[in-house]
Design a protein around this motif. Structure first.
Motif, PDB file in Angstrom:
ATOM      1  N   THR A 120      34.395  14.667  29.230  1.00  0.00           N
ATOM      2  CA  THR A 120      35.596  14.264  28.715  1.00  0.00           C
ATOM      3  C   THR A 120      35.812  13.117  29.599  1.00  0.00           C
ATOM      4  OG1 THR A 120      36.085  16.127  27.280  1.00  0.00           O
ATOM      5  CG2 THR A 120      37.812  14.169  27.694  1.00  0.00           C
ATOM      6  N   ILE A 121      36.128  13.652  30.874  1.00  0.00           N
ATOM      7  CA  ILE A 121      36.708  12.606  32.067  1.00  0.00           C
ATOM      8  C   ILE A 121      35.498  11.523  32.047  1.00  0.00           C
ATOM      9  CG2 ILE A 121      37.131  12.358  34.185  1.00  0.00           C
ATOM     10  CD1 ILE A 121      38.342  15.156  34.286  1.00  0.00           C
ATOM     11  N   TYR A 126      33.981   5.680  31.730  1.00  0.00           N
ATOM     12  CA  TYR A 126      33.382   4.832  31.269  1.00  0.00           C
ATOM     13  C   TYR A 126      34.245   3.624  30.274  1.00  0.00           C
ATOM     14  CZ  TYR A 126      29.495   2.240  28.658  1.00  0.00           C
ATOM     15  OH  TYR A 126      28.669   1.186  28.007  1.00  0.00           O
ATOM     16  N   PHE A 127      34.987   4.493  29.326  1.00  0.00           N
ATOM     17  CA  PHE A 127      35.761   3.567  28.612  1.00  0.00           C
ATOM     18  C   PHE A 127      36.714   2.538  29.512  1.00  0.00           C
ATOM     19  CE2 PHE A 127      39.618   2.932  26.381  1.00  0.00           C
ATOM     20  CZ  PHE A 127      39.339   2.183  25.365  1.00  0.00           C
ATOM     21  N   VAL A 128      37.213   3.185  30.607  1.00  0.00           N
ATOM     22  CA  VAL A 128      38.164   2.261  31.297  1.00  0.00           C
ATOM     23  C   VAL A 128      37.390   1.327  32.067  1.00  0.00           C
ATOM     24  CG1 VAL A 128      39.947   2.279  33.201  1.00  0.00           C
ATOM     25  CG2 VAL A 128      39.857   3.787  31.124  1.00  0.00           C
ATOM     26  N   GLN A 134      38.675  -4.948  28.330  1.00  0.00           N
ATOM     27  CA  GLN A 134      38.483  -6.255  28.174  1.00  0.00           C
ATOM     28  C   GLN A 134      37.797  -6.640  27.213  1.00  0.00           C
ATOM     29  OE1 GLN A 134      39.833  -7.989  30.933  1.00  0.00           O
ATOM     30  NE2 GLN A 134      39.241  -9.856  29.865  1.00  0.00           N
ATOM     31  N   LYS A 135      36.973  -6.076  26.631  1.00  0.00           N
ATOM     32  CA  LYS A 135      36.387  -6.575  25.443  1.00  0.00           C
ATOM     33  C   LYS A 135      37.544  -6.575  24.132  1.00  0.00           C
ATOM     34  CE  LYS A 135      31.644  -5.382  26.213  1.00  0.00           C
ATOM     35  NZ  LYS A 135      30.630  -4.291  25.683  1.00  0.00           N
ATOM     36  N   VAL A 136      38.312  -5.357  24.186  1.00  0.00           N
ATOM     37  CA  VAL A 136      39.476  -5.251  23.070  1.00  0.00           C
ATOM     38  C   VAL A 136      40.327  -6.392  23.293  1.00  0.00           C
ATOM     39  CG1 VAL A 136      41.432  -3.711  22.283  1.00  0.00           C
ATOM     40  CG2 VAL A 136      39.308  -2.851  22.796  1.00  0.00           C
TER      41      VAL A 136
END
Length: 309
Positions: A120-121, A126-128, A134-136
């Protein structure tokens, strides 16, 4: 002596019968964890037994809240660091419903193990760090550029609101239209026999006969309209004669200017002055020999004309 044997301070439910749930992994699921179904507590975890295929979770359930036998189980946490509990989800598509009883087993095919905290971490990291945020942000910026300005959106919303208000104020017209359509739809069954007759073999024969009659008779009576039909062949000799006439008159066209000038001179210099003051002046009368009768007749004619008194 084990901490799991200590009494829980949490309010629980009665342990009326036990059911075994087979999991591939239970991570940090503790003994005494709540068993929840549709937001309500239906039991507690009583034991965890390791097997060759995974872990058997023994839960004690209460009879006051029956659990369907086709339910599936999953280990959940409300937050990443929150308490772990076991959730049961009944199959809503089942036709018949049977309930779990003492000794029932939920197989591993209907159980879901939670991901590890490390996984989960890693996903969050990876998401951060992977540029997703930045893409969002870039996507939101693009949307802001594409979408119209706020004043345009407000004007559009105002127009839509007015249209909806007009629509709401004229629902009686919509009802009247729908009523008319409904009456038209209801009239079809009453006229089913007539409609079937129109589209039957007899109806097709009728329309074919009408079309044949129009083309055969009316079109022949009016040959000058549109194409030349059977009765319009008389126009061919007329057109040929007209063409011959034009060919004959063709040599006259080069002398047209002189003829036009002579005609204008005659009309302007001779005919029009005479019409304005028409008179005949007799200057002399001569007779051959001593033809006194001719002279007397001439004098009579002149007196009739008013020339002589």
């Amino acid at each position: 002596l084990s901490p799991n044997r200590l009494p829980s301070v949490k309010a629980g439910v009665s342990n009326d019968y036990e059911v075994t749930l087979k999991f591939a992994s239970v991570l940090n699921l503790p003994t005494g964890a709540d068993v929840m179904m549709n937001g309500l507590q239906v039991g507690r975890v009583t034991a965890l037994n390791e097997t060759a295929d995974g872990v058997d979770v023994v839960v004690g359930l209460t009879k006051s809240r029956p659990v369907p036998a086709n339910s599936s189980a999953v280990i959940r946490q409300n937050t990443p660091l929150g308490d772990t509990y076991l959730g049961l989800t009944p199959d809503t598509n089942a036709v018949t419903t049977e309930y779990l009883r003492d000794g029932s087993v939920i197989p591993q095919e209907r159980t879901t193990s939670p991901p590890t905290l490390e996984d989960t971490i890693a996903v969050l990291a990876y998401f951060v760090n992977g540029g997703t945020i930045q893409k969002v942000q870039d996507t939101m910026g693009t949307l802001n550029k594409v979408l119209p300005k706020v004043k345009d959106v407000r004007r559009l919303a105002t127009t839509v609101a007015k249209d909806l208000d007009d629509l709401a104020d004229n629902t009686d017209e919509i009802d009247r239209t729908l009523t008319g359509l409904d009456n038209v739809a209801k009239s079809f069954p009453a006229s089913a026999t007539y409609i079937e007759h129109v589209f039957s073999a007899g109806g097709v024969h009728y329309f074919e006969t009408v079309a044949y009659t129009l083309l055969r008779h009316i079109a022949t009576l009016l040959p000058s309209v549109g194409k030349v039909f059977t009765g319009g062949l008389w126009a061919s000799p007329l057109l040929n004669s007209l063409a011959d006439t034009l060919e004959t008159a063709k040599p006259m066209w080069p002398a047209g200017d002189g003829t036009l000038k002579a005609t204008n001179s005659f009309l302007g210099d001779t005919l029009l002055p005479f019409l304005k003051n028409p008179k005949v002046t007799v200057t002399s009368v001569k007779a051959s020999g001593s033809n006194k009768q001719l002279l007397g007749d001439t004098i009579t004619v002149l007196r009739i004309l008013g020339v002589l008194q």
